[in-house]
Design an enzyme around this catalytic site. Sequence first.
Site, PDB file in Angstrom:
ATOM      1  N   ASN A   7       0.646  -1.180  -0.063  1.00  0.00           N
ATOM      2  CA  ASN A   7      -0.089   0.062  -0.038  1.00  0.00           C
ATOM      3  C   ASN A   7       0.797   1.262  -0.009  1.00  0.00           C
ATOM      4  O   ASN A   7       1.670   1.351   1.000  1.00  0.00           O
ATOM      5  CB  ASN A   7      -0.863   0.148   1.235  1.00  0.00           C
ATOM      6  N   GLU A  34      -4.128   2.001  -2.822  1.00  0.00           N
ATOM      7  CA  GLU A  34      -3.892   3.392  -2.562  1.00  0.00           C
ATOM      8  C   GLU A  34      -3.115   4.114  -3.739  1.00  0.00           C
ATOM      9  O   GLU A  34      -2.177   4.970  -3.126  1.00  0.00           O
ATOM     10  CB  GLU A  34      -3.620   3.833  -1.101  1.00  0.00           C
ATOM     11  N   ASP A 149      -4.267  -4.873   0.984  1.00  0.00           N
ATOM     12  CA  ASP A 149      -4.498  -4.248   2.336  1.00  0.00           C
ATOM     13  C   ASP A 149      -5.957  -4.607   2.586  1.00  0.00           C
ATOM     14  O   ASP A 149      -6.816  -4.245   2.161  1.00  0.00           O
ATOM     15  CB  ASP A 149      -4.359  -2.590   2.182  1.00  0.00           C
ATOM     16  N   ASN A 151      -7.497  -4.389   5.413  1.00  0.00           N
ATOM     17  CA  ASN A 151      -8.035  -3.363   6.730  1.00  0.00           C
ATOM     18  C   ASN A 151      -8.710  -4.050   7.726  1.00  0.00           C
ATOM     19  O   ASN A 151      -9.642  -3.766   8.248  1.00  0.00           O
ATOM     20  CB  ASN A 151      -8.927  -2.252   5.842  1.00  0.00           C
ATOM     21  N   ASP A 220      -1.956  -5.842   6.195  1.00  0.00           N
ATOM     22  CA  ASP A 220      -1.746  -6.258   4.923  1.00  0.00           C
ATOM     23  C   ASP A 220      -1.322  -7.825   4.834  1.00  0.00           C
ATOM     24  O   ASP A 220      -0.499  -8.383   5.688  1.00  0.00           O
ATOM     25  CB  ASP A 220      -0.367  -5.536   4.311  1.00  0.00           C
ATOM     26  N   ASP A 249       2.676   4.528   5.147  1.00  0.00           N
ATOM     27  CA  ASP A 249       2.438   4.372   6.344  1.00  0.00           C
ATOM     28  C   ASP A 249       2.342   2.714   6.636  1.00  0.00           C
ATOM     29  O   ASP A 249       2.239   1.992   7.562  1.00  0.00           O
ATOM     30  CB  ASP A 249       1.144   4.679   6.928  1.00  0.00           C
ATOM     31  N   HIS A 250       2.401   1.832   5.349  1.00  0.00           N
ATOM     32  CA  HIS A 250       2.495   0.444   5.097  1.00  0.00           C
ATOM     33  C   HIS A 250       3.946   0.223   4.650  1.00  0.00           C
ATOM     34  O   HIS A 250       4.450   0.954   3.936  1.00  0.00           O
ATOM     35  CB  HIS A 250       1.552  -0.192   4.129  1.00  0.00           C
TER      36      HIS A 250
END
Length: 259
Positions: A7, A34, A149, A151, A220, A249-250
Amino acid sequence: MKLATFNINGIKARGEALAAWLAEAAPDVVCLQEIKSVDEAFPREGLEAIGYRVETHGQKGFNGVAILSKLPLRDLRRGLPGDDGDEQARWIEAVVEGPRPLRICGLYLPNGNPAPGPKFDYKLAWMARMEARVRELLASEEPFVCLGDYNVIPQAEDAKKPEAWVTDALFLPESRAAFHRLVNLGLTDAVRARMPGPGVYTFWDYQAVAWERNNGIRIDHVLLSPQAADRLQEVGIDKAVRGKEKPSDHVPVWVRLAD
DNA sequence: ATGGTAGCGCTGCTA
């Protein structure tokens, strides 16, 4: 064959970080989430120059997924079946033409916050649609891998501070139950199988010095069909990527399968 | 309980 999910949180802001990681990790196939870009604006030239085919399924501003592949792709599909009215770009699928063909599903599962509410309803409905697609693929008995991802924090040990997530859509019982239903169809959570927790994370928030405190979560995931799991050789999480300049951030999560 | 950061794209939404 090395397959990864990453991501990147905005392809236009992540060009250098992505190029540096690709040069070091040298994956054959990468599922990106993303990308936050329409297809026409995706910076594909630099990736093609280093040997990747680029297939995107983007939208303006938010979401968006892509597949980068050093190997030829066939049967490319954009969008998760089951709702013709769904405009969000969260699913891309293709068959990688290696020595043995392998189907790749790249996904960006809805966040679902705030919960309860329409966004949480959309998340659960999306997970039900994904389960239907996975059932179809399992019935076909072809090897496939679902990377992305999700989530979803599957278990308490997948968060540094699980108590902070109890009312969050990533950790609510309905989200976790839907994830476990998916896995229990017969898929293998590759990271769980080869890197048992606790303390194994793939995301650290930009806020509240989460990275410095290792306040992470594992969201993830790489899920393998039975035929793909038979070929599993190695699993990794490129955690160091989070500590570099201007990071997502991933971080990337990868598997190596026998060719 | 609040606010903390980042990306997109230009105002506020999403995460």
